[in-house]
Design an enzyme around this catalytic site. Structure first.
Site, mmCIF file in Angstrom:
data_model
loop_
_atom_site.group_PDB
_atom_site.id
_atom_site.type_symbol
_atom_site.label_atom_id
_atom_site.label_comp_id
_atom_site.label_asym_id
_atom_site.label_seq_id
_atom_site.Cartn_x
_atom_site.Cartn_y
_atom_site.Cartn_z
ATOM 1 N N CYS B 259 -1.533 -2.126 0.882
ATOM 2 C CA CYS B 259 -1.172 -1.493 2.227
ATOM 3 C C CYS B 259 -2.933 -1.925 2.932
ATOM 4 C CB CYS B 259 -1.115 -0.041 2.193
ATOM 5 S SG CYS B 259 -2.157 0.553 0.950
ATOM 6 N N ARG B 264 -2.038 4.084 -0.799
ATOM 7 C CA ARG B 264 -0.044 4.191 -0.438
ATOM 8 C C ARG B 264 0.478 3.277 -1.052
ATOM 9 N NH1 ARG B 264 0.236 3.265 5.968
ATOM 10 N NH2 ARG B 264 -1.484 1.832 5.816
#
Lengths: 402, 309
Positions: B259, B264
């Site tokens: 990411c 994430r």
């Protein structure tokens, strides 16, 4: 000497005015409905901010909790009662904050700071900023929080001071990067419990506050006793609440308690984060400010983010503060819209600019850095208090020499 | 006949047990809020919060939970590396974790950082670790109990392994995948479409940036949010399998997720490796490392240059 009514029991004109009372009730009910509407789901901190802000407004208004006015009372008439009220707030807050800190950071020596507490870097920049804030207070006749509650009392000139604060904040952002690299980035963030443990910190804080209280009581020159009057019937509840100003120590103790509640559930008391956000967002919108404010978002305090919501918690708090003060002033007959004059407006604007620059650079004002900071046992709070009072005093001396 | 029926029955039972076992295995990575509420009092269950927002834990947490601060506890604050083995072991022992303790992780912002925590536990070979499905948000949304008192536990005796980097991708490997005609792994970019396409470098308000915009060549874009339901719980294994298969990721090849700063992507790493059982590495350097590297191949669909201009 406007607003010097700490103990005056003066039935204001039109206090029994049905219209004022009805309007006060409508405002109070409106605030409650507003909070209720915000209370569902994730809006709970917003709803709490509204309730705490309104309560803060009432307490400031009823007890005339104005840092400048109570200091001036002491300087001009050796009346120490107002300053003792501030000490009462700090003592109450110190006890409550330390109680909560024990939950949040069980080991104070571990090098962590309690979340969100207003504990800032200590450097010459803080001293200069606090000094400028004190000078600004003296010039504009109030600190920022008092201007906000005065707004609820109809002090239209406070708008000029608050506009000055916005300009001052923008200037603060413009000078931040330079000052940050000059001193702030290397300045220590000093927290008493990390150095002395919670017990030592409480003892030091209460010791200093107690010492100051003893000195003030020694210097205090009691007002001449009032002429003996025929014994009157004890005042009713309404007369107690809205018939006279509350002693500042009562307001101080209640504000200390409010500060504890606010820190536990929302954030430490502070009145400049929203003002700063508006200044930063506006300045950024016109490309007047640096795109990056070095290190600023990493500090606790009345830190000011670019606005991403219309109504932040601090924004709700401020609006409710003014509404609370407005309702309280209406009920007490203290609401008196004032005519605006160019001369006084200029002074308030200039004072506001200095206060805005000082509050931005010091990461808060008399509420955020002095009150919430000292309650949190931050050395930065004490440094701010000292230099702010120094600036106030010196400006007062100069003004009175003329 | 009887014997044949018995054999058929035994086979059916075995198949059922195997199927049930597989189904169980596919959800072994997660516990529900109901399960956690019913097992909070167990001494061999330790709840760990890994949140990113300061003050989140302090103002209320699942009763008995221990706070592991992502900013300072699980990372080396200076070198941008994960916590060292000895420090991690000491941290877990202080939290009262022993070899037989069942660890439940949860956190704010949709469990991003809790999933990152699960990745660290995996790197150091700590078993018996599961994620609270839906994280803090679901627990709070259901109005469940929160406590503010810090918990204190007797020292645990867990022993953690040396770091196993088979689930961690580093820049050279990623560059090799990006440069190869026959890449050894599939890349899954979980950022927003605007970041993936190079229209923006990062979402508004974030401090960590890269110089270039775009994505790693060959990466497919499956936003992390596609992997969860409205209440923040992971979609079922079947739904997840279909979602990633649609993007060409079916578990037949190793996968690398990334990411912007690697948190994430650990959420997607969790979905792919722990729920679907794929062979997955998380690239924690992610776009802030890759997009700042000199001379690495970049795909930029928006055709932007320096600073996204």
């Amino acid at each position: 000497m406007p607003n010097n009514t700490a103990t005056t029991i003066a039935p204001a004109q039109g206090r029994s005015d049905f219209f004022s009372n009805a309007l006060a009730a409508i405002v109070a009910i409106g605030v409650l409905i507003w909070a209720w509407r915000l209370s569902g789901g994730v809006g709970e901190p917003l709803a709490l901010s509204v309730l705490l802000g309104a309560a803060f407004g009432v307490l400031l208004q009823r007890s005339r909790f104005c840092f400048f006015c109570v200091t001036r009372d002491f300087l001009e008439g050796r009346d120490a009662r107002g300053l003792l009220g501030i000490i009462a707030a700090l003592a109450m807050g110190t006890l409550g904050y330390h109680l909560i800190f024990g939950l949040f950071v069980p080991d104070a020596a571990a090098g962590r700071l309690p979340p969100d507490a207003h504990i800032g870097p200590v450097s010459w920049v803080l001293a200069v900023a606090a000094f400028a804030f004190g000078v600004g207070m003296s010039l504009s006749g109030s600190c920022i929080s008092a201007h906000l509650y005065r707004l609820g009392e109809g002090a239209t000139e406070s708008i000029a001071a608050l506009a000055g604060v916005l300009v001052g904040f923008a200037l603060g952002f413009a000078t931040w990067n330079t000052l940050y690299l000059a001193a702030i980035d290397r300045a220590p963030v000093l927290w008493l419990p990390a150095m002395t443990g919670y017990g030592g910190s409480v003892l030091i804080q209460l010791g200093i506050l107690g010492g100051l209280a003893l000195l003030l009581m020694r210097w205090h020159r009691p007002a001449a006793p009032a002429a003996p009057a025929a014994p009157a019937a004890p005042p009713g509840l309404r007369a107690c609440l809205f018939g006279q100003r509350w002693p500042t120590y009562v307001g101080g103790l209640l504000i200390g308690a409010l500060a504890i509640m606010a820190y536990l559930r929302v954030a430490p008391l502070g009145v400049t984060a929203e003002i700063g956000s508006i200044a930063r967002t506006t300045g950024a919108g016109f490309s007047l400010l640096p795109e990056r404010l070095q290190g600023l978002d990493g500090f606790s305090g009345c830190a000011t983010a670019v606005k991403d919501t219309l109504l932040s918690e601090n924004g709700a708090f401020i609006i409710a503060l003014v509404l609370g003060s407005f309702a309280s002033a209406l009920a007490a007959g203290d609401f008196r819209p004032q005519p605006v004059t160019l001369a006084s407006t200029t002074g308030k604007l200039a004072g506001g600019i200095l206060m805005g620059w000082g509050a931005m650079t010091a990461l808060g004002c008399t509420v955020g850095t002095l009150l919430s900071g000292i309650m949190a046992a931050a050395v930065s709070g004490w440094v701010f208090a000292f230099f702010c009072m120094l600036g106030l005093w010196l400006t007062w001396l100069l003004k009175n020499r003329r | 006949m009887i014997v044949a029926n018995a054999i058929r029955g035994a086979v059916a039972l075995a198949a059922l047990a195997l199927f049930t076992g597989l189904t169980q295995a596919s959800t072994d990575a997660l516990v529900s809020t109901d399960w956690l509420a019913n097992n909070l009092d167990r001494e061999d269950v330790r709840v760990i919060e890994v949140s990113v927002n300061p003050g989140q834990f302090e103002r209320g947490h699942i009763p008995g939970a221990v706070n592991l601060r992502w900013h300072t506890d699980l990372v080396d604050t200076v070198s941008r590396d994960i916590i060292a083995r000895d420090d991690f072991q000491a941290l877990l022992r202080d939290a009262g974790i022993s070899d037989d303790t069942e660890v439940i992780l949860y956190g704010d912002t949709n469990n991003w950082f809790a999933a990152w925590g699960a990745w660290i536990f995996d790197i150091y070979g700590v078993d018996n670790v599961r994620l609270l499905d839906g994280g803090r948000e679901k627990w709070e949304a259901e109005g469940r109990e929160l406590g503010i008192r810090p918990a204190s536990y007797a020292q645990g005796d867990v022993t953690v392994d040396a770091a196993d980097y088979s689930i961690r991708a580093f820049l050279p490997e990623v560059v090799e995948v990006a440069s190869s005609d026959e890449p050894a792994a599939q890349l899954v970019d979980i950022r927003s479409a605007a970041e993936y396409e190079g229209r923006i470098i990062a979402p508004d308000g974030v401090n960590e940036l890269s110089v270039r915009a775009g994505h790693i060549p060959g990466a497919v874009n499956v936003g992390w949010g596609n992997a969860v339901n409205e209440d923040g719980t992971f979609k079922s294994a079947d739904e997840l399998g279909a979602l990633y298969a649609e993007a060409g990721v079916d578990g037949s090849e190793p996968v690398i997720t990334y990411c912007r700063i690697g948190e994430r992507s650990s959420h997607t790493w969790f979905a792919l490796s722990k729920i679907l059982g794929y062979d997955v590495k998380n690239y924690d350097g992610s776009w802030t490392e890759y997009g700042n590297s000199v001379g690495v191949p970049v795909t930029n669909l928006a055709g932007t240059v320096w600073g996204g201009q």
